[in-house]
Design an enzyme around this catalytic site. Structure first.
Site, mmCIF file in Angstrom:
data_model
loop_
_atom_site.group_PDB
_atom_site.id
_atom_site.type_symbol
_atom_site.label_atom_id
_atom_site.label_comp_id
_atom_site.label_asym_id
_atom_site.label_seq_id
_atom_site.Cartn_x
_atom_site.Cartn_y
_atom_site.Cartn_z
ATOM 1 N N ASP A 150 -12.212 3.446 0.730
ATOM 2 C CA ASP A 150 -11.234 3.083 -0.381
ATOM 3 C C ASP A 150 -11.587 1.950 -1.095
ATOM 4 O O ASP A 150 -10.888 0.798 -1.317
ATOM 5 C CB ASP A 150 -9.850 2.848 0.394
ATOM 6 C CG ASP A 150 -8.687 2.737 -0.677
ATOM 7 O OD1 ASP A 150 -9.006 3.236 -1.874
ATOM 8 O OD2 ASP A 150 -7.674 2.101 -0.271
ATOM 9 N N GLY A 186 0.783 -1.379 -0.044
ATOM 10 C CA GLY A 186 0.057 -0.136 0.106
ATOM 11 C C GLY A 186 0.815 1.399 0.155
ATOM 12 O O GLY A 186 2.122 0.992 -0.212
ATOM 13 N N TYR A 198 1.435 3.236 2.532
ATOM 14 C CA TYR A 198 2.321 3.397 3.735
ATOM 15 C C TYR A 198 2.696 1.784 4.258
ATOM 16 O O TYR A 198 3.050 1.788 5.417
ATOM 17 C CB TYR A 198 1.650 4.114 4.839
ATOM 18 C CG TYR A 198 1.473 5.697 4.183
ATOM 19 C CD1 TYR A 198 2.262 6.477 3.451
ATOM 20 C CD2 TYR A 198 -0.091 5.934 4.321
ATOM 21 C CE1 TYR A 198 1.957 7.702 3.055
ATOM 22 C CE2 TYR A 198 -0.238 7.331 3.838
ATOM 23 C CZ TYR A 198 0.680 8.115 3.206
ATOM 24 O OH TYR A 198 0.247 9.342 2.647
ATOM 25 N N SER A 199 2.223 0.805 3.692
ATOM 26 C CA SER A 199 2.362 -0.467 4.115
ATOM 27 C C SER A 199 3.102 -1.424 3.214
ATOM 28 O O SER A 199 2.899 -1.301 1.967
ATOM 29 C CB SER A 199 1.013 -0.818 4.911
ATOM 30 O OG SER A 199 0.085 -1.080 4.016
ATOM 31 N N LYS A 200 3.029 -2.468 3.937
ATOM 32 C CA LYS A 200 3.635 -3.783 2.974
ATOM 33 C C LYS A 200 2.707 -4.816 3.564
ATOM 34 O O LYS A 200 2.569 -5.244 4.919
ATOM 35 C CB LYS A 200 5.226 -3.882 3.125
ATOM 36 C CG LYS A 200 5.599 -5.098 2.196
ATOM 37 C CD LYS A 200 7.269 -4.959 2.306
ATOM 38 C CE LYS A 200 7.783 -3.977 1.391
ATOM 39 N NZ LYS A 200 9.162 -4.146 1.331
#
Length: 270
Positions: free
Chosen positions: A134, A19, A21-23
């Site tokens: 989203d 994403g 800000y993320s994995k």
């Protein structure tokens, strides 16, 4: 991070998603002898606005969700170096967009089955006072039995049920964003969710976006003029009607999720 995960009984595997800000990584849980997904967010590398505003919301919301068509969160913890780990159910079937890219658009009956499950997940969220904000094919995951598992509540927001609470925040992907979101006017997030669901359904049926998102002013103009289907596509009248209602540019005329549930296309067979 890997040492910490191992100490807690998780063996990290491949990255299965990334994403903003993320994995998300696949992992094996030794204690429960099953595969899981682990979303890793690094506090050190994400914007302060996200840390203070969006992240606390996500963590609070996902811990309380309990629906068969929503990814289940098992536990959440944070490492000493500021990495947050969300241990989740693994959707082994990937996401809807991946499936469409491989297999092409879904037959109408299969699209109906999957979309009915997505509607159930969103109805649950809206009834609980949660707007997803989203919704897209990439967040509509599939388990190994080909059932929908809604994921990624990174932009989700609580609202007071029964009130027309307005938001000005732009969330999600431009291609799935409702006209009122793109225009930056105060809007009801739950009505914007309905629009995004319409985009998801259109892609399931047609295999591509209904509106080209490379030119936003042109996209807004196209949205106002209504959705068009490929000429060769044979879809039932009820199916076309539902897509048109979901992709209603006037948000005051867009149906609430409770109404969507009882649309003839979805309620004709259970």
């Amino acid at each position: 991070m890997e040492k910490l995960l191992l100490s807690k009984g998780y063996q990290l595997g491949n990255t299965i998603g990334e994403g903003t800000y993320s994995k998300v990584k696949e992992a094996y849980c030794r204690d429960q002898q099953r595969k899981v997904a682990i979303k890793i967010i690094n506090r050190q590398t994400v914007p302060k606005d996200f840390i203070h505003k969006f992240l606390p919301r996500e963590l609070q919301i996902v811990q309380n969700l309990d629906h068969k068509n929503i990814i289940k969160v098992h536990e959440i913890w944070e490492s000493d170096d500021g990495k947050i780990c969300i241990i989740m159910e693994l959707a082994e079937g990937g996401d809807v967009l991946e499936h469409i890219k491989k297999e092409g658009p879904l037959p109408e009956e299969l699209a109906k089955t999957l979309f009915r499950q997505l509607v159930a997940a969103i109805r649950y969220c809206h009834d609980c006072g949660i707007a997803h904000r989203d919704l897209k094919c990439e967040n509509t995951l599939l388990d190994k039995s080909f059932n929908v598992k809604l994921a990624d509540f990174g932009f989700a927001k609580n609202f007071r049920t029964g009130t027309a609470e307005l938001s000005k925040t732009f969330c999600g992907s431009t291609a799935y964003a409702a006209p009122e979101v793109l225009q930056g006017v105060p809007h009801e997030s739950i009505k914007s969710d309905i629009w995004s669901m319409g985009i998801v359904l259109y892609i399931m049926l047609c295999g591509h976006l209904p509106f080209d998102d490379s030119n936003i002013p042109k996209m807004l103009w196209l949205q106002q003029n209504g959705v068009a289907f490929p000429q060769h596509l044979e879809l039932s009248r009820e199916c076309r009607d539902l897509v048109g209602r979901l992709l209603e540019p006037d948000c005051s005329l867009r149906p609430p999720i409770q109404e969507v549930c009882f649309h003839p296309w979805l309620s004709d067979s259970q």
